[in-house]
Design a protein around this motif. Structure first.
Motif, PDB file in Angstrom:
ATOM      1  N   ALA A 158       7.705 -63.006  -5.910  1.00 17.61           N
ATOM      2  CA  ALA A 158       8.514 -61.915  -6.442  1.00 17.61           C
ATOM      3  C   ALA A 158       7.621 -61.074  -7.339  1.00 17.61           C
ATOM      4  CB  ALA A 158       9.708 -62.450  -7.226  1.00 17.61           C
ATOM      5  N   VAL A 159       7.863 -59.778  -7.372  1.00 20.32           N
ATOM      6  CA  VAL A 159       7.074 -58.868  -8.194  1.00 20.32           C
ATOM      7  C   VAL A 159       7.978 -58.286  -9.275  1.00 20.32           C
ATOM      8  CG1 VAL A 159       5.490 -56.913  -8.215  1.00 20.32           C
ATOM      9  CG2 VAL A 159       5.754 -58.277  -6.129  1.00 20.32           C
ATOM     10  N   ALA A 200      12.967 -63.587 -16.382  1.00 22.22           N
ATOM     11  CA  ALA A 200      11.677 -63.077 -16.864  1.00 22.22           C
ATOM     12  C   ALA A 200      11.727 -61.568 -17.016  1.00 22.22           C
ATOM     13  CB  ALA A 200      10.560 -63.480 -15.911  1.00 22.22           C
ATOM     14  N   ALA A 201      12.305 -60.893 -16.027  1.00 24.68           N
ATOM     15  CA  ALA A 201      12.395 -59.435 -16.088  1.00 24.68           C
ATOM     16  C   ALA A 201      13.256 -58.990 -17.264  1.00 24.68           C
ATOM     17  CB  ALA A 201      12.953 -58.893 -14.775  1.00 24.68           C
ATOM     18  N   ALA A 202      14.419 -59.608 -17.419  1.00 31.38           N
ATOM     19  CA  ALA A 202      15.349 -59.201 -18.475  1.00 31.38           C
ATOM     20  C   ALA A 202      14.783 -59.468 -19.863  1.00 31.38           C
ATOM     21  CB  ALA A 202      16.679 -59.930 -18.292  1.00 31.38           C
ATOM     22  N   ALA A 203      14.129 -60.620 -20.047  1.00 31.46           N
ATOM     23  CA  ALA A 203      13.620 -60.984 -21.370  1.00 31.46           C
ATOM     24  C   ALA A 203      12.542 -60.036 -21.855  1.00 31.46           C
ATOM     25  CB  ALA A 203      13.086 -62.417 -21.354  1.00 31.46           C
ATOM     26  N   GLY A 204      11.803 -59.425 -20.920  1.00 25.69           N
ATOM     27  CA  GLY A 204      10.731 -58.509 -21.309  1.00 25.69           C
ATOM     28  C   GLY A 204      11.084 -57.049 -21.152  1.00 25.69           C
ATOM     29  N   GLY A 205      12.365 -56.748 -20.854  1.00 22.65           N
ATOM     30  CA  GLY A 205      12.759 -55.354 -20.647  1.00 22.65           C
ATOM     31  C   GLY A 205      12.146 -54.758 -19.407  1.00 22.65           C
ATOM     32  N   GLY A 206      12.030 -55.583 -18.334  1.00 18.83           N
ATOM     33  CA  GLY A 206      11.350 -55.147 -17.123  1.00 18.83           C
ATOM     34  C   GLY A 206      12.266 -54.958 -15.940  1.00 18.83           C
ATOM     35  N   TYR A 207      11.663 -54.915 -14.756  1.00 18.03           N
ATOM     36  CA  TYR A 207      12.369 -54.595 -13.520  1.00 18.03           C
ATOM     37  C   TYR A 207      11.902 -55.512 -12.396  1.00 18.03           C
ATOM     38  CZ  TYR A 207      13.034 -50.157 -16.009  1.00 18.03           C
ATOM     39  OH  TYR A 207      13.340 -49.196 -16.957  1.00 18.03           O
ATOM     40  N   LEU A 208      12.831 -55.909 -11.520  1.00 19.27           N
ATOM     41  CA  LEU A 208      12.457 -56.571 -10.286  1.00 19.27           C
ATOM     42  C   LEU A 208      11.968 -55.504  -9.319  1.00 19.27           C
ATOM     43  CD1 LEU A 208      12.356 -59.068  -8.440  1.00 19.27           C
ATOM     44  CD2 LEU A 208      14.712 -58.536  -7.765  1.00 19.27           C
ATOM     45  N   LEU A 209      10.742 -55.653  -8.820  1.00 20.17           N
ATOM     46  CA  LEU A 209      10.143 -54.653  -7.943  1.00 20.17           C
ATOM     47  C   LEU A 209      10.211 -55.027  -6.469  1.00 20.17           C
ATOM     48  CD1 LEU A 209       6.878 -53.913  -9.968  1.00 20.17           C
ATOM     49  CD2 LEU A 209       9.044 -52.660 -10.050  1.00 20.17           C
ATOM     50  N   PHE A 210      10.143 -56.354  -6.182  1.00 23.26           N
ATOM     51  CA  PHE A 210      10.060 -56.751  -4.774  1.00 23.26           C
ATOM     52  C   PHE A 210      10.213 -58.268  -4.672  1.00 23.26           C
ATOM     53  CE2 PHE A 210       8.030 -57.259  -0.563  1.00 23.26           C
ATOM     54  CZ  PHE A 210       8.557 -56.150   0.100  1.00 23.26           C
ATOM     55  N   ARG A 211      10.725 -58.702  -3.504  1.00 24.65           N
ATOM     56  CA  ARG A 211      10.724 -60.119  -3.144  1.00 24.65           C
ATOM     57  C   ARG A 211      10.268 -60.244  -1.698  1.00 24.65           C
ATOM     58  NH1 ARG A 211      13.742 -63.766  -6.479  1.00 24.65           N
ATOM     59  NH2 ARG A 211      15.111 -62.708  -7.986  1.00 24.65           N
ATOM     60  N   GLY A 212       9.437 -61.226  -1.412  1.00 26.32           N
ATOM     61  CA  GLY A 212       8.995 -61.399  -0.043  1.00 26.32           C
ATOM     62  C   GLY A 212       8.019 -62.543   0.099  1.00 26.32           C
ATOM     63  N   VAL A 256      -1.117 -48.843 -13.605  1.00 23.77           N
ATOM     64  CA  VAL A 256      -1.527 -48.999 -14.996  1.00 23.77           C
ATOM     65  C   VAL A 256      -1.321 -47.692 -15.763  1.00 23.77           C
ATOM     66  CG1 VAL A 256      -3.205 -50.836 -14.693  1.00 23.77           C
ATOM     67  CG2 VAL A 256      -3.907 -48.476 -14.306  1.00 23.77           C
ATOM     68  N   PRO A 257      -0.965 -47.846 -17.032  1.00 20.73           N
ATOM     69  CA  PRO A 257      -0.988 -49.066 -17.847  1.00 20.73           C
ATOM     70  C   PRO A 257       0.249 -49.956 -17.747  1.00 20.73           C
ATOM     71  CG  PRO A 257      -0.424 -47.203 -19.221  1.00 20.73           C
ATOM     72  CD  PRO A 257      -0.742 -46.632 -17.865  1.00 20.73           C
ATOM     73  N   ASP A 258       1.288 -49.568 -16.960  1.00 21.67           N
ATOM     74  CA  ASP A 258       2.448 -50.433 -16.807  1.00 21.67           C
ATOM     75  C   ASP A 258       2.047 -51.740 -16.131  1.00 21.67           C
ATOM     76  OD1 ASP A 258       4.060 -48.550 -18.020  1.00 21.67           O
ATOM     77  OD2 ASP A 258       4.708 -47.651 -16.141  1.00 21.67           O
ATOM     78  N   ARG A 284       5.717 -43.142 -15.294  1.00 24.81           N
ATOM     79  CA  ARG A 284       6.286 -44.294 -15.995  1.00 24.81           C
ATOM     80  C   ARG A 284       7.156 -45.112 -15.050  1.00 24.81           C
ATOM     81  NH1 ARG A 284       7.499 -43.457 -21.971  1.00 24.81           N
ATOM     82  NH2 ARG A 284       5.998 -41.894 -22.666  1.00 24.81           N
ATOM     83  N   ILE A 285       7.148 -46.409 -15.242  1.00 24.47           N
ATOM     84  CA  ILE A 285       7.966 -47.280 -14.408  1.00 24.47           C
ATOM     85  C   ILE A 285       9.436 -46.942 -14.540  1.00 24.47           C
ATOM     86  CG2 ILE A 285       8.124 -49.117 -16.140  1.00 24.47           C
ATOM     87  CD1 ILE A 285       7.980 -51.140 -13.834  1.00 24.47           C
ATOM     88  N   GLU A 286       9.838 -46.495 -15.720  1.00 20.75           N
ATOM     89  CA  GLU A 286      11.251 -46.123 -15.942  1.00 20.75           C
ATOM     90  C   GLU A 286      11.672 -44.919 -15.092  1.00 20.75           C
ATOM     91  OE1 GLU A 286       9.634 -46.807 -20.199  1.00 20.75           O
ATOM     92  OE2 GLU A 286       8.811 -46.488 -18.184  1.00 20.75           O
ATOM     93  N   ALA A 287      10.695 -44.120 -14.663  1.00 21.94           N
ATOM     94  CA  ALA A 287      11.002 -42.919 -13.865  1.00 21.94           C
ATOM     95  C   ALA A 287      10.999 -43.205 -12.364  1.00 21.94           C
ATOM     96  CB  ALA A 287       9.991 -41.822 -14.182  1.00 21.94           C
ATOM     97  N   ASN A 288      10.783 -44.470 -11.996  1.00 18.54           N
ATOM     98  CA  ASN A 288      10.767 -44.854 -10.592  1.00 18.54           C
ATOM     99  C   ASN A 288      12.194 -44.800 -10.049  1.00 18.54           C
ATOM    100  OD1 ASN A 288      10.646 -46.312  -8.102  1.00 18.54           O
ATOM    101  ND2 ASN A 288       8.775 -47.315  -8.810  1.00 18.54           N
ATOM    102  N   ARG A 289      12.460 -43.875  -9.162  1.00 12.16           N
ATOM    103  CA  ARG A 289      13.838 -43.634  -8.698  1.00 12.16           C
ATOM    104  C   ARG A 289      14.443 -44.829  -7.980  1.00 12.16           C
ATOM    105  NH1 ARG A 289      13.396 -37.439  -6.242  1.00 12.16           N
ATOM    106  NH2 ARG A 289      12.935 -36.413  -8.254  1.00 12.16           N
ATOM    107  N   ARG A 290      13.625 -45.595  -7.270  1.00  9.88           N
ATOM    108  CA  ARG A 290      14.211 -46.691  -6.519  1.00  9.88           C
ATOM    109  C   ARG A 290      14.635 -47.860  -7.423  1.00  9.88           C
ATOM    110  NH1 ARG A 290      11.665 -51.207  -5.029  1.00  9.88           N
ATOM    111  NH2 ARG A 290       9.522 -51.557  -5.729  1.00  9.88           N
ATOM    112  N   LEU A 291      14.225 -47.819  -8.682  1.00  9.53           N
ATOM    113  CA  LEU A 291      14.610 -48.869  -9.626  1.00  9.53           C
ATOM    114  C   LEU A 291      15.845 -48.482 -10.432  1.00  9.53           C
ATOM    115  CD1 LEU A 291      11.089 -49.887 -10.972  1.00  9.53           C
ATOM    116  CD2 LEU A 291      12.365 -50.870  -9.048  1.00  9.53           C
ATOM    117  N   ALA A 292      16.303 -47.250 -10.251  1.00 11.54           N
ATOM    118  CA  ALA A 292      17.459 -46.775 -11.037  1.00 11.54           C
ATOM    119  C   ALA A 292      18.739 -47.513 -10.639  1.00 11.54           C
ATOM    120  CB  ALA A 292      17.629 -45.282 -10.812  1.00 11.54           C
TER     121      ALA A 292
END
Length: 366
Positions: A326-327, A235-247, A299-301, A358-366
């Motif tokens: 999962a987020v 789901a993340a890959a198909a929409g150009g997104g990111y996995l944020l969390f699992r729990g 928001v708006p992300d 922007r979500i793309e600037a989130n360092r922990r997702l790099a």
């Protein structure tokens, strides 16, 4: 033009529910609605934005109200009356012109299905575009407002038989107040049809290809499940997104307030996220999240809560304590990141004094 078959409709609703960011209506009820139309022999036609003639008239039919739990399903009889259909027909009658096509007001498991059903019942196509690129809580949260396209005239219909035409409104914020008040007075639901406009104006004020994007996400999730792969990662890959969390969900609180479902949910990390916490605040849709009490995505992300085993959306308020979740996050369409877009639908609109990142600037997702 593309004719959508049953599997494509199922994939589309799955993807729309994911992009619905916890809101956008019930995907289960949305699937029930389109399946009932298929059983009745109705056809679902999808057209590109470029296929709308410049002088053709379109409008957006949808449901306005709070997000309800899956257990509080409306009856089949209510589906057959379909308030947004009655509002759409009333607006057409008021204008004295036939509509050429239907525009979804947002991408969501319920409201996109409503647009599809209205179109199928009237033999009209649905345009592969919408003015949000996700689900949004308020009527003014559209690219139409950013581009100064008027919301009026608009029509409203309730399950009690009321039909209301608003010839003019002060602005989209006032339209939100009026429509929400009618919904609150009508069991927290009202059908709306708004933004009647011609193709020449539509093409410069809407986000193209959003239904195709939702369809691709839903298809990716289904294929990942069937092949034993991770549907959340798909789901993340198909929409150009990111996995944020699992729990696992440790807390979920919500209430209906002034026609909105407002709440907060908390998760405790598992696997790679063991020892970490995640929190999401929502107003119908997920608005802001925190990772270990630090602002994470806003928001708006898009912030989307998914079932790890299926990759399907968990809608508000159907999230339960003890659930695995999962987020996933997706970047917003660029128009929302403009100064006017952020003023309208950034964290400040919801009372949070946070600078948008922007979500793309989130360092922990790099």
């Amino acid at each position: 033009m593309k004719i959508l078959r049953e599997q494509e409709l199922e994939d589309l609703i799955t993807g729309c529910a994911i992009l619905g960011t916890g809101g956008g209506g019930s995907p289960r009820r949305g699937l029930e609605l389109v399946r009932s139309d298929l059983e009745a022999g109705r056809e679902f036609k999808l057209i590109g934005l470029e296929e709308v003639p410049d002088d053709a008239l379109v409008a957006s039919p949808y449901m306005c109200g709070s997000v309800s739990p899956e257990g509080s399903s409306q009856s089949r009889d209510q589906d057959e009356r379909l308030e947004p259909l009655r509002a759409f027909e009333a607006l057409e009658e008021y204008l004295g012109r036939e509509f050429f096509a239907v525009i979804p007001t947002e991408i969501g498991g319920g409201n996109t299905a409503v647009a599809l059903s209205v179109a199928a019942r009237l033999g009209l196509p649905v345009v592969d575009a919408d003015p949000a690129g996700r689900s949004v809580p308020e009527l003014q949260h559209t690219t139409f407002y950013i581009m100064n396209v008027p919301i009026a005239p608009l029509a409203l219909a309730t399950a009690r038989g009321d039909i209301i035409i608003l010839k003019e409104v002060a602005d989209d914020f006032r339209a939100e107040e009026l429509a929400r008040a009618i919904a609150v007075a009508s069991g927290n639901r009202a059908g709306v049809a708004d933004h009647p406009l011609e193709g020449r104006l539509l093409k410069g004020s809407i986000i193209p290809g959003t239904l195709s994007k939702a369809l691709a996400i839903g298809e990716a999730v289904r294929k990942a499940r069937s092949s034993g792969k991770d549907p959340v990662e798909a789901a993340a890959a198909a929409g150009g997104g990111y996995l944020l969390f699992r729990g696992r969900v440790t807390r979920t609180d919500w209430k209906i307030e002034e026609g909105f479902t407002i709440g907060e949910l908390a998760l405790l990390g598992e696997g790679d996220y063991l020892g970490h916490r995640y929190r999401i605040w929502y107003k119908n849709e997920h608005i802001i999240s925190w990772f270990d009490d630090e602002p994470d995505v806003m928001v708006p992300d898009l912030i989307c809560l998914l079932e790890p085993a299926t990759g399907e959306a968990i809608t508000n308020p159907n999230c339960r304590e003890g659930m695995e979740a999962a987020v996933v996050g997706y970047p917003a369409p660029e128009i929302w990141r403009s100064p006017r877009g952020l003023e309208l639908f950034g964290p400040g609109h919801f009372g949070y004094e946070l600078e948008y990142r922007r979500i793309e600037a989130n360092r922990r997702l790099a």
